[in-house]
Design an enzyme around this catalytic site. Structure first.
Site, mmCIF file in Angstrom:
data_model
loop_
_atom_site.group_PDB
_atom_site.id
_atom_site.type_symbol
_atom_site.label_atom_id
_atom_site.label_comp_id
_atom_site.label_asym_id
_atom_site.label_seq_id
_atom_site.Cartn_x
_atom_site.Cartn_y
_atom_site.Cartn_z
ATOM 1 N N PRO A 96 -38.045 -2.677 24.436
ATOM 2 C CG PRO A 96 -36.172 -4.165 24.597
ATOM 3 C CD PRO A 96 -37.874 -4.064 24.655
ATOM 4 N N GLY A 100 -32.979 -3.016 18.500
ATOM 5 C CA GLY A 100 -33.180 -3.917 17.455
ATOM 6 C C GLY A 100 -34.569 -4.647 17.441
ATOM 7 C CG LEU A 101 -36.109 -6.138 20.485
ATOM 8 C CD1 LEU A 101 -36.465 -6.783 21.935
ATOM 9 C CD2 LEU A 101 -35.921 -7.567 19.537
ATOM 10 N N GLY A 102 -37.182 -3.038 17.030
ATOM 11 C CA GLY A 102 -38.157 -1.997 16.254
ATOM 12 C C GLY A 102 -39.119 -1.268 17.206
ATOM 13 C CB SER A 103 -38.942 -0.033 20.589
ATOM 14 O OG SER A 103 -37.800 0.833 20.439
ATOM 15 C CB ALA A 105 -40.376 1.071 13.323
ATOM 16 C CB ALA A 106 -43.400 -0.776 17.470
ATOM 17 C CG ASP A 147 -36.758 -1.787 11.483
ATOM 18 O OD1 ASP A 147 -36.114 -3.039 10.974
ATOM 19 O OD2 ASP A 147 -35.960 -1.419 12.398
HETATM 20 O O1 PMV Z 1 -31.484 -2.438 14.204
HETATM 21 P P1 PMV Z 1 -32.783 -2.638 13.505
HETATM 22 O O2 PMV Z 1 -33.442 -3.787 14.079
HETATM 23 O O3 PMV Z 1 -33.349 -1.518 13.236
HETATM 24 O O4 PMV Z 1 -32.265 -3.329 12.239
HETATM 25 C C1 PMV Z 1 -31.560 -2.793 11.288
HETATM 26 C C2 PMV Z 1 -31.260 -3.729 9.948
HETATM 27 C C3 PMV Z 1 -30.215 -3.192 9.105
HETATM 28 O O5 PMV Z 1 -30.342 -4.084 7.883
HETATM 29 C C4 PMV Z 1 -28.954 -3.346 9.633
HETATM 30 C C5 PMV Z 1 -30.780 -1.839 8.507
HETATM 31 C C6 PMV Z 1 -31.790 -1.566 7.702
HETATM 32 O O6 PMV Z 1 -32.081 -0.399 7.548
HETATM 33 O O7 PMV Z 1 -32.249 -2.682 7.117
#
Ligand code: PMV
Length: 308
Positions: A96, A100-103, A105-106, A147
């Protein structure tokens, strides 16, 4: 030229988000169940590079220069020093978006990996990670780099900004449930809010970041020594510090409480916060009960994953 396919996993941050932006360590693991896939195939001469992102129903040419997917393709071509090929690049992700699951960047990693392989110059992991980092900067300004690192290496990483990633090992596998609040979180916004807090009260925020850093060290030691039981209290403590940074949300708090009340030894938000996902440590026998408790508390989706 032969068609090429490549993929990249999603990711979950176990400990240390936000503090990692300020130089503290963080732990993240790849999610091989949630992958982004890219395929590149030849097209007739003169067609140029066409990018088709199936999940967002979008078709792009290199002329759509502002689109992050085009930026990723152009950056790959520039890094390799090659001209635009005549090819169709198809993208599909099972992760999704904005959770926050890195979609994001993946997808960038799968794209650059497939395109560079198609062009006969596969990027080394370090180069791929640096390229994806450039694209991450467009999305949220000052990313720490965690990420792109975990997604491109595809291994659990102990990450400190600006240092070579340290791959860590798990002595005993452990189970996590990932609960989606159903509300997208904006990492750019929460990272910005933490920055404002830090500028207003640097000493207080620095102390919070250092406390996070010290529990990340403890978590790494526990994971490497197979002391999974120690992780629960560390997650609860990390969540308390994230709440003090102001990056949790009512929905996240509700899911975290529901998981703990249903027997999870620990739970916390994961990633940028403000919405998105939480994670709960679970004993394998409790997966069903805690999953149901998360859905009953309003989770839009729950994923079970094993960290090994
Ligand atoms: O929201 P995500 O899963 O891309 O994670 C961000 C992680 C943070 O530490 C909040 C920001 C970062 O760049 O590390």
């Amino acid at each position: 030229m032969m068609p090429v396919t490549a993929s990249a996993p999603g990711k979950i941050i176990l400990f240390g988000e936000h503090a990692v932006v300020y130089g503290q360590p963080a732990l993240a693991v790849p999610l091989h169940g949630l992958t982004a896939k890219a395929q590149v195939e030849p097209t007739p001469a003169g067609s140029g590079l066409v990018i088709e992102a199936l999940d967002i129903n979008t078709r792009l040419l290199l002329a759509n220069a502002d689109h992050p997917l085009v930026v990723a393709a152009q950056l790959t071509l520039d890094t390799l020093g090659v001209d635009e090929p005549d090819a169709l690049l198809t993208l599909h992700s099972t992760s999704p978006i904005a959770s926050g699951l890195g979609s994001g960047a993946a997808v960038s990693a799968a794209l650059a990996r497939a395109l560079s392989e198609y062009l006969g110059q596969p990027l080394a992991t370090e180069e791929l990670s640096a390229l994806v980092y450039e694209i991450e900067k467009l999305h949220h300004g000052t990313p720490s780099g965690i990420d792109n690192t975990v997604i491109c290496y595809g291994k659990p990483v102990y990450f400190v900004r600006g240092r070579k990633p340290d791959i860590f090992h798990t002595d005993e596998p452990f189970h996590l449930l990932i609960g989606d609040t159903g509300r997208p979180g904006s990492t750019k916004q929460t990272v910005g809010a933490v920055r404002v807090g830090w500028q207003q009260d640097p000493a207080a925020y620095q102390a919070l970041f250092e406390q996070v850093g010290s529990l990340v060290q403890k978590a790494r030691t526990a994971i490497e020594n197979g002391q999974v039981a120690k992780l629960g209290p560390l997650m609860i403590e990390n969540q308390r510090l994230l709440q003090r940074m102001g990056v949790s949300s009512p929905e996240l708090n509700t899911l975290i409480c529901a998981a703990v009340e249903a027997g999870a030894p620990g739970a916390k938000l994961s990633g940028g916060g403000g919405g998105g996902n939480m994670i709960a440590l679970v004993n394998p026998d409790d997966v069903g009960t805690i999953s149901r408790a998360l859905y009953d508390a309003g989770a839009a989706n729950v994923i079970h994953t094993t960290v090994s």
